[in-house]
Enzyme design. Structure first.
Site, PDB file in Angstrom:
ATOM      1  N   PRO A   1       0.896  -1.001   0.103  1.00 27.05           N
ATOM      2  CA  PRO A   1       0.005   0.249  -0.100  1.00 27.05           C
ATOM      3  C   PRO A   1       0.862   1.432  -0.088  1.00 27.05           C
ATOM      4  CG  PRO A   1      -0.701  -1.707   1.478  1.00 27.05           C
ATOM      5  CD  PRO A   1       0.400  -2.109   1.106  1.00 27.05           C
ATOM      6  N   GLU A   2       0.451   2.257  -0.866  1.00 26.43           N
ATOM      7  CA  GLU A   2       1.256   3.468  -0.808  1.00 26.43           C
ATOM      8  C   GLU A   2       0.511   4.386  -0.435  1.00 26.43           C
ATOM      9  OE1 GLU A   2       2.821   3.825  -5.151  1.00 26.43           O
ATOM     10  OE2 GLU A   2       3.020   1.636  -4.885  1.00 26.43           O
TER      11      GLU A   2
ATOM     12  N   ARG B   1       1.976 -11.891   4.660  1.00 26.41           N
ATOM     13  CA  ARG B   1       3.171 -12.254   4.811  1.00 26.41           C
ATOM     14  C   ARG B   1       3.830 -12.254   6.147  1.00 26.41           C
ATOM     15  NH1 ARG B   1       6.445 -10.229  -0.572  1.00 26.41           N
ATOM     16  NH2 ARG B   1       7.778 -11.946   0.197  1.00 26.41           N
TER      17      ARG B   1
END
Length: 272
Positions: free
Chosen positions: A2-3, A110
């Protein structure tokens, strides 16, 4: 990962939904998620109320009463606002059990993401000082951006995603910005002409605003606070579109590696 647009989307929804909620309990099944350690984390937040929520770069900044807490989603993290009776979310590793029958869940495929309580405002200040100026803020002027570009001999793509130089831009929006400005990702930053720098500055702000408007890009694991996908994938021009024709000139978009990152470029529009 996510940016800025994805984190900003979630932050705006958190503002509307999480403020005022009291933390009744904390559940976790992956100790490394809670920093500095689960015991310290629980002691700091249980019984506290969410006072405010801010964002810096890709970090969420919460205050639970006077306790600062930061959250980084890293590659695949999600924050999900749920009813306690809702079905379990896959890959959930921490849950804030809140009053009024609500939960704030942290899910992460992850397991690189984390939630961290800080000692005080000084520690928060030190953490935030590591980031460079951020697009869409008053400090990110064209002059500031020009100074960053002209003082670096890095290739432009790695420079744009270096959080110590420019905060919030990642792989997706760097590729989109460079396509918009017709600049090849491997161009040395200090070789970019002034008019191109000005164009790139404008493009960065434009593509970030578009990403926020579309509530983010869900090409990987990103979901918003309510578990919904963003819609910006439909408006991408080059990212993950290798093999497709460039929407500007029709040349086939190629995927290359720049600074170890998969990078998408139009060979005709973005000449090296």
């Amino acid at each position: 990962m996510p940016e800025l647009p994805e984190v900003e989307t979630i932050k705006r929804d958190l503002e509307k939904n999480i403020i005022g909620h009291k933390v009744i309990d904390v559940w976790y099944d992956w100790a490394k998620t809670l920093k500095p350690d689960p015991e310290t984390f629980e002691k700091a937040v249980v019984g506290k109320k969410f006072k405010d929520i801010n964002r810096r770069a890709k970090l969420f900044i919460f205050h639970l009463d006077s306790v600062p807490m930061v959250v980084h989603l890293k590659m695949t993290g999600r924050l999900l606002y749920r009813d306690q009776s809702d079905p379990k979310d896959q890959f959930t590793h921490a849950i804030f059990k809140l009053d009024k029958g609500k939960e704030l869940r942290f899910a992460d495929l992850r397991k690189f993401g984390w939630l961290k309580v800080l000692k005080d405002e000084k520690e928060l200040e030190n953490l935030l000082s590591e980031f460079g100026p951020e697009p869409l803020t008053e400090e990110f002027t064209l002059k500031v951006f020009e100074n960053i570009i002209k003082k670096s001999q890095l290739k432009i793509k790695p420079l744009l995603i270096d959080q110590k130089r420019i905060a919030g831009v990642g792989n997706i929006y760097a590729d989109e910005s460079l396509w918009c400005a017709k600049i090849h990702p491997e161009t040395k930053a200090d070789k970019i002409l002034s008019d191109q720098v000005a164009k790139l500055y404008k493009c960065i702000e434009e593509v970030l605003k578009e990403g926020i408007k579309d509530r983010g890009t869900s090409v990987d694991q990103y979901l918003d606070l309510f578990g919904r996908k963003g819609s910006h994938e439909q408006n991408l021009k080059v990212f993950r579109l290798n093999g497709d024709p460039c929407p500007r000139c029709g040349t086939i978009i190629k995927k290359i590696r720049v600074g170890g990152r998969g990078t998408h470029v139009c060979p005709a529009c973005q000449r090296l």
